[in-house]
Design a protein around this motif. Structure first.
Motif, mmCIF file in Angstrom:
data_model
loop_
_atom_site.group_PDB
_atom_site.id
_atom_site.type_symbol
_atom_site.label_atom_id
_atom_site.label_comp_id
_atom_site.label_asym_id
_atom_site.label_seq_id
_atom_site.Cartn_x
_atom_site.Cartn_y
_atom_site.Cartn_z
ATOM 1 N N TRP A 152 77.028 102.780 -67.316
ATOM 2 C CA TRP A 152 77.159 102.974 -68.755
ATOM 3 C C TRP A 152 75.831 102.720 -69.458
ATOM 4 N N TYR A 153 75.067 101.763 -68.920
ATOM 5 C CA TYR A 153 73.780 101.433 -69.547
ATOM 6 C C TYR A 153 72.628 102.071 -68.812
ATOM 7 N N LYS A 154 72.842 103.285 -68.300
ATOM 8 C CA LYS A 154 71.806 103.950 -67.524
ATOM 9 C C LYS A 154 70.483 104.042 -68.302
ATOM 10 N N GLY A 155 69.401 103.747 -67.592
ATOM 11 C CA GLY A 155 68.095 103.874 -68.199
ATOM 12 C C GLY A 155 67.602 102.613 -68.882
ATOM 13 N N ARG A 156 68.515 101.678 -69.188
ATOM 14 C CA ARG A 156 68.080 100.418 -69.794
ATOM 15 C C ARG A 156 67.570 99.494 -68.690
ATOM 16 N N PRO A 157 66.831 98.453 -69.072
ATOM 17 C CA PRO A 157 66.301 97.534 -68.055
ATOM 18 C C PRO A 157 67.404 96.947 -67.173
ATOM 19 N N ILE A 158 68.557 96.622 -67.761
ATOM 20 C CA ILE A 158 69.606 96.008 -66.942
ATOM 21 C C ILE A 158 70.013 96.931 -65.800
ATOM 22 N N ASP A 159 70.047 98.231 -66.093
ATOM 23 C CA ASP A 159 70.401 99.205 -65.059
ATOM 24 C C ASP A 159 69.362 99.175 -63.948
ATOM 25 N N THR A 160 68.078 99.264 -64.341
ATOM 26 C CA THR A 160 67.014 99.289 -63.345
ATOM 27 C C THR A 160 67.081 98.056 -62.445
ATOM 28 N N TRP A 161 67.190 96.879 -63.067
ATOM 29 C CA TRP A 161 67.123 95.655 -62.271
ATOM 30 C C TRP A 161 68.346 95.486 -61.397
ATOM 31 N N VAL A 162 69.518 95.743 -61.941
ATOM 32 C CA VAL A 162 70.720 95.586 -61.123
ATOM 33 C C VAL A 162 70.699 96.588 -59.973
ATOM 34 N N THR A 163 70.219 97.811 -60.245
ATOM 35 C CA THR A 163 70.158 98.804 -59.177
ATOM 36 C C THR A 163 69.223 98.351 -58.061
ATOM 37 N N ILE A 164 68.061 97.835 -58.455
ATOM 38 C CA ILE A 164 67.114 97.378 -57.430
ATOM 39 C C ILE A 164 67.717 96.218 -56.646
ATOM 40 N N LEU A 165 68.362 95.301 -57.362
ATOM 41 C CA LEU A 165 68.997 94.157 -56.703
ATOM 42 C C LEU A 165 70.064 94.657 -55.714
ATOM 43 N N ALA A 166 70.836 95.635 -56.146
ATOM 44 C CA ALA A 166 71.891 96.158 -55.271
ATOM 45 C C ALA A 166 71.275 96.800 -54.033
ATOM 46 N N LEU A 167 70.162 97.515 -54.232
ATOM 47 C CA LEU A 167 69.488 98.135 -53.093
ATOM 48 C C LEU A 167 69.018 97.080 -52.113
ATOM 49 N N VAL A 168 68.470 95.999 -52.649
ATOM 50 C CA VAL A 168 67.984 94.928 -51.779
ATOM 51 C C VAL A 168 69.149 94.327 -51.009
ATOM 52 N N CYS A 169 70.244 94.018 -51.710
ATOM 53 C CA CYS A 169 71.426 93.461 -51.046
ATOM 54 C C CYS A 169 71.888 94.385 -49.934
ATOM 55 N N HIS A 170 71.906 95.673 -50.260
ATOM 56 C CA HIS A 170 72.430 96.649 -49.336
ATOM 57 C C HIS A 170 71.595 96.721 -48.064
ATOM 58 N N THR A 171 70.290 96.475 -48.183
ATOM 59 C CA THR A 171 69.439 96.653 -47.013
ATOM 60 C C THR A 171 69.131 95.336 -46.307
ATOM 61 N N LEU A 172 69.649 94.210 -46.804
ATOM 62 C CA LEU A 172 69.421 92.946 -46.099
ATOM 63 C C LEU A 172 70.009 93.042 -44.697
ATOM 64 N N PHE A 173 69.322 92.397 -43.739
ATOM 65 C CA PHE A 173 69.812 92.417 -42.358
ATOM 66 C C PHE A 173 70.857 91.314 -42.215
ATOM 67 N N LEU A 174 72.062 91.721 -41.924
ATOM 68 C CA LEU A 174 73.192 90.793 -42.020
ATOM 69 C C LEU A 174 73.051 89.510 -41.185
ATOM 70 N N PRO A 175 72.773 89.591 -39.866
ATOM 71 C CA PRO A 175 72.696 88.336 -39.108
ATOM 72 C C PRO A 175 71.632 87.398 -39.658
ATOM 73 N N TRP A 176 70.571 87.990 -40.133
ATOM 74 C CA TRP A 176 69.481 87.166 -40.654
ATOM 75 C C TRP A 176 69.921 86.431 -41.911
ATOM 76 N N ILE A 177 70.569 87.162 -42.829
ATOM 77 C CA ILE A 177 70.979 86.513 -44.070
ATOM 78 C C ILE A 177 72.043 85.460 -43.761
ATOM 79 N N ALA A 178 72.850 85.703 -42.726
ATOM 80 C CA ALA A 178 73.845 84.712 -42.334
ATOM 81 C C ALA A 178 73.151 83.440 -41.841
ATOM 82 N N LEU A 179 72.151 83.630 -40.979
ATOM 83 C CA LEU A 179 71.404 82.469 -40.480
ATOM 84 C C LEU A 179 70.740 81.726 -41.625
#
Lengths: 325, 321, 273, 313
Positions: free
Chosen positions: A124-151
């Motif tokens: 809904w807030y596409k293009g605003r800073p909140i969108d950019t930052w949350v999207t980047i955060l989501a991308l980072v979460c998505h690409t974290l290596f699971l066993p490593w983050i568990a450790l």
């Protein structure tokens, strides 16, 4: 009714797929180098027990009869004896499966709910800073290596800060105590479950958020959103009553497609946190060449994924009237 | 004062490379109970114009300058919440038939009820349903189909239901954007008759946007021909059809195939009866100059000017003397 | 080919086509849609034949069946006296050379990744014209005939660089490059603006005159059919409800559907002509 | 119809004469590079590329820097960073920094080769299924569905247990074999929509063979999408390989980041040696992030409507 027919068809399809997996596994087992008998019968077993097991599993029969035995044994729950535990495999599965289902469903439901909710807002807030930052955060979460983050979580939250137990599902002392009520036990499990849950949540929430965001952005381009606005509805109502219900549909499809991926992550999480689930059991069995256990674990994991797929299909049909009517 | 007055309305789109003008200095006014048709080829800006009146431009579109006055209100500067109250209650819209204007996961009846109850929160559900039933009677859809889902309707029914929804709050002005495109000829004719009859009966002002000059002529009192973002000719429909002046209007009409053959422009002479110059409005050159069979040196060097042929018939062309 | 003067270009006898909705591996649903329900037609050599119908009437399906893009379920289609249902190999290729299509949507009918020259010359490559000089010459002729001249200017351009009308002309050039005997134009102007589509109609009329091609013109617009066609057939729900000379059909419609169609046409009674 | 002088002039300009494909690529690249997401992805990827390249250097300087066999004779336990060992050593005295550099090489190798193979399978199968339709399509897609519901990591594990130790190329092949269905679903749906487009009918009417239609008309149109999916497949291949290695099923003759994590976990150093635990995990996460960012940026260049079935892996 159209809907029931559809679900019925889907169940038939899923059963056919399961049957193919069952058959494929049988073929692989017999194609692979090595003697099937020695793989199913533990070396230390007494000759009597061994021959009984062999005739139960049909390992002394020609291949096609073995296959029939194999199918029959699946439906009667006879998977042989685990090398490591020395118990019938079905008992072990019976104990492990509920733990996996608990962790798996909780994590999928929580992360899907959170991802969908946040994805809706962010789109809904596409293009605003909140969108950019949350999207980047989501991308980072998505690409974290699971066993490593568990450790890492164990290292930080369990080892250094000490908020959570290092591993396992229960504290034996709590459960041994006869006065412990249901709530105490549930709280104990919850305490153990929080960290694995957090790991799975972080890994999954990002992808659900991204999917919901792009689905929502697609939906917002649709003509009926324009109609809703032209009708003079408030922006919030346009978002929640008109855009979101339509945006859910592709997300539900994606969740269905991602279940296999989620169970991969589930197995890794169970292993790192020593969560006594069926995924950890599979990895453990594979490491120890405990073939009867490994094959059965794999079959049941496939079954879990397939059943979850059917549930997702039902959910989809429920959300989309074009399928219901 | 007219119900709707559009003055000098200029609408632009921001794209990655440039700002493109979609509608350029559009002027017109519309009285209650009158209807005006906007005709032009695809991409000429006619849909943009309709959307701008309801402030529903896509996020990269914006009004560059101009004023829109509706019933004394300056629509372009109204606060959002007040604009929401104008939408549908005062100005409703009939969308393109080819568009999926209905939310596919909600029942059609619920969507109409939503429109009614948003603008009249006090109405009970039973009363609102009753209203919908009356509307359905008006557009000739059986009442037992009210609570069907959109995919259960045929194309013509969806379009009629859209008309029913447009009438739900008895608006003063309806904007119809290609309401019959992609419908079959027979269904199209029925829908057009319906729109025309309702417009007359309820004394609603109508803006009818279409690429098909024949369809527009069947419905509207006045016609505006739009080309490349500019209105190039405007007048009562009889005037435009009998004495088309702008070369583009003439090309449009003379390529119009009717059941009796090609449409014949009565006045065979190329442009234009004598007329008096009106206020010069344009600064740029004529957009049609590259296709115009009559383009002169003057067309290539000077911007065209508005000329008045009759008090109701105006044209933006330099050839008109 | 033994071509007796009386032999019609295309003869259709009682063809039927149904579509089943479902094609899943595990369930075969019984829902079937009859698109063409017993159509018989005859298209003479050298004429422009109009097929008029609303969307969903089966008119496009009929065109596809004639082009052998889909197979009929029952009946017979004879092209120049020969049944086309069993065509294979060289015979099919020969049929492909003789029968061509002018498609509906110029924005979709050209491969965006092929230049205009590659597009127009592709049929020549397929039909074994090896010399590139010959291909260039033929392609240039076809483009010129379709009104895209000088052709060399258009050779290197890609579809997105042309306007809708120009693309449609390129599509026509591609259809005409093999000098086919029978061309099916499936709503060739439904996506074009009025002034442009008029020029396309005139081009089609010209091609018929200069190249002597037989044309099947599929349209929803009775007025356009009247403008272009010698004879008209009206199709409704998969059946031909009426056919005859254009003037006759329009001035003396024999079926209720045609009458309704004619009555629904816009008229300008307010203009004193 | 009259064409204006401008239109003709436009057709004649050098820009117009440039190949459409090249022009599209350049336009796309400009759009891609404008996007900060794409820029960041390219930057990160370049860093890993440099790491992979210089990974050949340290063993040349001193054999003790060999990632597998090089052992620092003076060190017999895990030690922290020092001037000699920038990131410290593992419990055998092997240099962690060279292991990390070599890991980049393995990640690229595994990721790109597995992704390439799965894209080739996926594109071919998707095009065939979409183009052939009917029974072929239904059968291929059910087969794809079946593979899709199988958790690939666990399947590869099971195969490893049945067939014994897997070398890195077998792992790559297995990953590719389990990763094509997602691609073929997308390519199939694209092929289906392309098949509806009249230019395919035009080609058939002109007498083009199926081969010609598939490779000359459909393939160029689905290729951009296939490239996009390749970036996503690279990430998934890297993750699966790392997870396998982490669980102890990697190729024992290679050093990968997953392997490093397994060593730190299995030897019980995870609480004592953060210098050992952190770098490999960060690298795996960042390299997948970089490919993912590039994919996202490409996605915005390509038509976003094409991607209805977002993929997870």
């Amino acid at each position: 009714m159209h809907f029931r027919k559809l679900i019925f068809r889907r169940i038939i399809e899923v059963m056919a797929i399961f049957f193919l997996i069952l058959t494929g596994l049988f073929l692989l087992f017999h194609l692979s180098p090595g003697d099937p008998v020695s793989r199913m019968v533990q070396p230390g077993m007494s000759a009597e027990d061994a021959s009984m097991l062999i005739s139960q599993l049909g390992l002394d029969q020609p291949l096609w009869l073995q296959y029939l035995y194999y199918v029959k044994n699946f439906f009667t729950g006879n998977f042989g004896i685990s090398f490591h535990y020395g118990q019938p495999v079905i008992h072990i599965i019976g104990r492990r499966l509920p733990n996996t289902i608990l962790l798996f469903t909780t994590s999928v439901i929580l992360s899907a709910a959170a991802g969908v909710f946040w994805g809706k807002l962010v789109a809904w807030y596409k293009g605003r800073p909140i969108d950019t930052w949350v999207t980047i955060l989501a991308l980072v979460c998505h690409t974290l290596f699971l066993p490593w983050i568990a450790l890492l979580f164990i290292w930080i939250f369990a080892y250094h800060v000490g908020w959570f137990p290092l591993n396992g599902m229960i504290t034996p002392e709590v459960w041994i105590n006869p006065s412990a009520g249901f709530l105490t036990k549930a709280a104990d499990i919850g305490h153990h479950m929080l960290l694995p849950l957090l790991t799975l949540f972080i890994i999954h929430v990002g992808s659900y958020l991204l999917i919901m965001r792009s689905s929502m952005l697609e939906t917002l381009k649709e003509d009926y959103i324009l109609t809703a606005r032209a009708k003079g509805l408030s922006e919030k109502r346009v978002r929640n009553r008109h855009a979101a219900p339509n945006a859910y549909l592709p997300v539900v499809t994606s969740i269905g497609l991602s279940l296999a991926f989620s169970i991969n992550g589930g197995a890794l999480t169970e292993t790192v946190f020593s969560w006594p689930g069926i995924g950890r059991e599979l990895i453990f069995a594979v490491s120890n060449n405990d073939y009867p256990l490994a094959l059965a674990c794999f079959l049941f994991i496939s079954l879990v994924v397939l059943v979850a797929n059917v549930i997702v299909d039902v959910l989809y049909a429920y959300l989309d009237p074009r399928i219901r009517y | 004062m007219a119900l709707l007055e559009v003055e000098n309305l200029t609408i632009a789109y921001k794209t990655r490379r440039e700002t493109a003008i979609a509608a350029d200095r559009v002027n017109f006014s519309l009285e209650r109970g009158r209807s005006v048709g906007i005709v032009g080829e695809s991409g000429c800006g006619k849909t943009t114009l309709g959307m701008a009146l309801l402030r529903l431009l896509p996020s990269n579109g914006f009004v560059k300058k101009g004023r829109v006055t509706f019933d004394g209100m300056d629509l372009l500067s109204l606060p959002d919440t007040r604009m929401q109250r104008v939408r549908w209650k005062r100005i409703a819209m009939i969308f393109q038939a080819a568009m999926n204007a209905w939310n596919p996961v909600q029942r059609i009846g619920d969507q109409i009820l939503e429109a009614i109850r948003t603008h009249d929160p006090k109405i009970t559900k039973a009363e609102a349903v009753k209203q919908v039933e009356q509307l359905y009677e008006l557009v000739e859809i059986p009442a037992d189909r009210i609570f069907d889902f959109p995919h259960q309707y045929s194309g013509g029914m969806k379009q009629r239901a859209i008309i029913a929804m447009a009438l739900a709050c008895s608006p003063d002005l309806i904007i119809a954007d290609e309401p019959t495109t992609a419908l079959d000829v027979i269904v199209q004719d029925q829908i057009l008759q319906k729109i025309k009859a309702i417009q007359k009966e309820k004394n609603i002002a109508l803006i009818f946007i279409s690429h098909d000059i024949g369809v527009v002529a069947g419905v509207c009192h006045e016609i505006m021909v739009m080309y490349r973002g500019k209105i190039v000719e405007a007048g009562r429909r009889e005037e435009v059809f009998e004495v088309p002046v702008h070369p583009y209007t003439r090309a449009l009409l003379s390529s119009y195939l009717t059941i009796d053959g090609v449409f014949e422009i009565r006045d065979k002479q190329s442009p234009a009866p004598p007329c008096t110059p009106a206020e010069p409005l344009s600064k740029e050159l004529c957009g049609y100059v590259h296709l115009c069979p009559h383009a002169s040196e003057a067309c290539r060097s000077r911007p065209p000017q508005w000329r008045e042929i009759t008090p109701t018939h105006k044209v933006l062309c330099s050839l008109c003397r | 080919m033994p071509d007796t003067p009386a032999e019609p270009m295309v003869q259709i006898q009682g063809i039927k086509k149904t579509y089943s909705e479902d094609r899943s591996l595990f369930a075969r649903s019984a829902q079937a849609l009859t698109a063409i329900d017993g159509v018989s037609l005859c298209i003479e050599k050298g004429e422009v034949f109009g097929l008029v119908g609303a969307s969903g009437s089966g008119k496009t399906t009929l065109g596809r069946l004639l082009l052998k893009l889909e197979e009929i379920d029952a009946g017979q289609i004879r092209f120049q006296g020969k049944d086309i249902s069993g065509l294979k190999g060289a015979a099919l290729k020969d049929f492909r050379r003789r029968v061509q299509l002018i498609p509906q949507d110029p924005y979709q009918s050209l491969n965006p990744y092929m230049s205009i020259f590659d597009t127009v010359a592709e049929p020549l490559i397929i039909h074994g014209i090896r010399s590139s000089e010959a291909r260039r010459q033929k392609a240039a002729q076809a483009l010129d005939a379709a009104g895209l001249s000088p052709a060399a200017d258009f050779f290197p351009s890609y579809p997105h660089q042309l306007s809708g009308g120009q693309r449609q002309r390129a599509a026509i050039a591609r259809a005409m490059v093999l000098s086919p005997e029978f061309v099916i134009a499936d709503e060739p102007t439904s996506m074009l603006d009025a002034t442009i589509s008029f020029t396309i109609f005139k081009l089609l009329a010209d091609l018929r005159k200069t190249q002597g091609v037989t044309l099947l013109f599929i349209t929803h617009d009775l007025a356009a059919a009247r403008f272009l066609c010698d004879r008209i057939a009206v199709i409704y729900k998969g059946q031909i409800v009426e056919s005859g000379l254009s003037e006759q059909v329009i001035n003396n419609p024999g079926s209720d559907y045609t009458r309704a169609l004619i009555n629904a046409q816009p008229r300008f009674s307010f203009v004193n002509q | 119809m009259n064409f204006s002088a401008e239109t003709r002039a436009a057709c004649n300009t050098a820009a117009a004469k440039r190949s459409y494909n090249l022009q599209r690529f350049l336009d796309g690249w400009a759009l891609f590079y404008e996007n900060p997401v794409g820029k960041l992805g390219v930057f990160l990827l370049a860093c890993f590329g440099v790491m992979a390249l210089i990974s050949y250097i340290p063993p040349l300087i001193d054999p003790m820097y060999h990632p597998m066999t090089g052992v620092d004779p003076w060190i017999s336990n895990a030690t922290g960073p020092s001037a000699k060992h920038w990131l410290g050593t593992d419990n055998l005295g092997r240099d962690l920094f060279t292991q990390l550099l070599t890991g980049a090489r393995i990640a690229f190798m595994v990721g790109i080769s597995a992704a390439f193979m799965s894209i080739v399978f996926g594109t071919l199968i998707g095009m065939i299924a979409g183009y052939a339709g009917r029974v072929t399509d239904a059968a291929l897609m059910r087969f794809a569905d079946m593979i899709m519901v199988m958790p690939s990591l666990l399947v590869v594990l099971l195969l490893a247990s049945l067939f014994g130790q897997l070398n890195i190329w077998i792992i790559v092949l297995l990953i590719a074999l389990f990763r094509w269905p997602g691609v073929s679903r997308v390519i199939r749906s694209q092929t289906l929509s392309l098949k509806q487009r009249p230019f395919i009918d035009m080609a058939r009417v002109a007498g083009a063979s199926h081969m010609r239609i598939i490779f000359r008309h459909i393939l160029p149109n689905v290729l951009p999408m296939a490239c996009l999916y390749m970036t996503f497949r690279v990430t998934s291949a890297i993750i699966v390989e790392a997870a396998l290695a982490f669980l102890g099923f990697g190729d024992p003759n290679t050093v990968s980041w997953g392997m490093m994590l397994q060593w730190v976990w299995k030897t019980g150093h995870m609480f004592q040696a953060p210098y050992w635990l952190l770098p490999p995990g960060i690298c795996i996460s960042l390299i997948t992030l970089s490919f993912y960012l590039i994919g996202r940026a490409m996605e915005e260049v390509l038509d976003p409507r094409l991607r209805k079935e977002e993929n997870f892996e």
